[in-house]
Scaffold this active site. Sequence first.
Site, PDB file in Angstrom:
ATOM      1  N   PRO A  28       7.598 -31.772 -14.407  1.00  0.00           N
ATOM      2  CA  PRO A  28       6.626 -30.787 -13.916  1.00  0.00           C
ATOM      3  C   PRO A  28       5.600 -30.429 -14.990  1.00  0.00           C
ATOM      4  O   PRO A  28       5.941 -30.388 -16.178  1.00  0.00           O
ATOM      5  CB  PRO A  28       7.481 -29.567 -13.566  1.00  0.00           C
ATOM      6  CG  PRO A  28       8.894 -30.007 -13.597  1.00  0.00           C
ATOM      7  CD  PRO A  28       8.979 -31.265 -14.400  1.00  0.00           C
ATOM      8  N   GLY A  59       5.243 -25.183 -19.324  1.00  0.00           N
ATOM      9  CA  GLY A  59       5.876 -24.955 -20.628  1.00  0.00           C
ATOM     10  C   GLY A  59       6.634 -26.143 -21.174  1.00  0.00           C
ATOM     11  O   GLY A  59       7.369 -26.007 -22.152  1.00  0.00           O
ATOM     12  N   ALA A 119       0.107 -31.516 -24.239  1.00  0.00           N
ATOM     13  CA  ALA A 119       0.229 -32.199 -25.541  1.00  0.00           C
ATOM     14  C   ALA A 119       0.708 -33.635 -25.349  1.00  0.00           C
ATOM     15  O   ALA A 119       0.178 -34.563 -25.979  1.00  0.00           O
ATOM     16  CB  ALA A 119       1.192 -31.438 -26.440  1.00  0.00           C
ATOM     17  N   ASP A 130       3.452 -28.373 -30.324  1.00  0.00           N
ATOM     18  CA  ASP A 130       3.627 -29.286 -29.178  1.00  0.00           C
ATOM     19  C   ASP A 130       3.184 -30.707 -29.538  1.00  0.00           C
ATOM     20  O   ASP A 130       3.864 -31.683 -29.213  1.00  0.00           O
ATOM     21  CB  ASP A 130       2.810 -28.801 -27.969  1.00  0.00           C
ATOM     22  CG  ASP A 130       3.494 -27.651 -27.247  1.00  0.00           C
ATOM     23  OD1 ASP A 130       4.389 -27.044 -27.861  1.00  0.00           O
ATOM     24  OD2 ASP A 130       3.137 -27.371 -26.094  1.00  0.00           O
TER      25      ASP A 130
HETATM   26  O1  PMV Z   1       3.772 -23.417 -22.797  1.00  0.00           O
HETATM   27  P1  PMV Z   1       3.476 -24.513 -23.752  1.00  0.00           P
HETATM   28  O2  PMV Z   1       4.265 -25.728 -23.523  1.00  0.00           O
HETATM   29  O3  PMV Z   1       2.020 -24.816 -23.798  1.00  0.00           O
HETATM   30  O4  PMV Z   1       3.911 -23.993 -25.219  1.00  0.00           O
HETATM   31  C1  PMV Z   1       3.163 -23.010 -25.892  1.00  0.00           C
HETATM   32  C2  PMV Z   1       3.838 -22.574 -27.162  1.00  0.00           C
HETATM   33  C3  PMV Z   1       3.207 -21.346 -27.839  1.00  0.00           C
HETATM   34  O5  PMV Z   1       3.997 -21.042 -28.986  1.00  0.00           O
HETATM   35  C4  PMV Z   1       3.221 -20.135 -26.918  1.00  0.00           C
HETATM   36  C5  PMV Z   1       1.760 -21.627 -28.277  1.00  0.00           C
HETATM   37  C6  PMV Z   1       1.615 -22.592 -29.444  1.00  0.00           C
HETATM   38  O6  PMV Z   1       0.475 -23.052 -29.663  1.00  0.00           O
HETATM   39  O7  PMV Z   1       2.591 -22.882 -30.157  1.00  0.00           O
END
Ligand code: PMV
Length: 324
Positions: free
Chosen positions: A109, A113, A118, A159
């Site tokens: 998905p 998160g 990335a 990421d």
């Molecule tokens: O939700 P994601 O997979 O984009 O992860 C973001 C992680 C954060 O710590 C909230 C932002 C970052 O740049 O590390």
Amino acid sequence: MKPVRKRSCASAPAKVILFGEHFVVYGKPAVLAAIDKRIHVRVTARNDDKIMINSNMNFRGSFSRTKAERAVRKNFHSMTQPILAATIGAMNEFDSFTGLDIRIDAGFPYAVGLGSSAATAVATVAAVGSLFGRLSKQRICEVSLDAERIVHKNPSGADSAICTYGGLMLFEKGKEARPIKTRLDLPLVVVDSGVKRVTGKIVASVSKLRKSDSDVFDGLSNMSHGVTLQALDAIRRKDYAEIGSLMTLNHSLLRMLGVSTNTLDMIIHKALNGGAIGAKLTGAGGGGCVIALAGRNSQRNVLKSVRGYDAFATKLESRGVLIS
Ligand code: PMV
């Protein structure tokens, strides 16, 4: 320079943040893991200068060279922009340009998160770069992070690093990512709350809180730091019970930071009742996914406990970006 190959494929893994999200943006350490789901990018050189993008993530686009280069400079408004940035960034490494057909398929998905943006950027840089020559993993990571900056104004870089190198890693902004050597199994269950969100917006709301309530933010940030260091020690000792309870504690800190939701809290409650050793939101929050650490052979029970949500069992993936 002309491409030395007409087509190429690359893939990069999804990731979860086990400890330290958000605070990692402000210099605190985070522990990340690549998981065994991937995004695949297939690129084929064209005879014209068009860049055609197609994906199962609900976006597509057709761009002339000028349009592509212009799109990269604008503020974020479309999912195709970071892909164009990754594509042009990779070609700039070789002082080259060619029209391309780009097909992107996510096997997990997206926008929840798990690092889909990335992983897409990393696999795109790797696939496009390999049409012209060899890019080191370090360069793939750096060029893809530049593309990520279009979507998230202030990404920590965590990421991009985990999607490039895979495995389990300790990440601190501005420092070289450190692999964590362990034989730890990571029987996880990932539960999608079904709510998509934009990481940049949640990161911006945290930045606002950091300015308005700096004492609260600093307190939470120091606690997150302590939890991450303790977790690192527990990981090295393969102490699952402690890793799990630190994950749940990490979630409480994120809830206090204001990035959890009732649905995420409820999923965590269900997973813990279903036998998970620990559970937390992963990534930016505001929706997205929960990760639950399942005991040995208990992934199935945890999956049952969150019936009704899209969920899957997964484990650590040691390999990062792959080119074929
Ligand atoms: O939700 P994601 O997979 O984009 O992860 C973001 C992680 C954060 O710590 C909230 C932002 C970052 O740049 O590390």
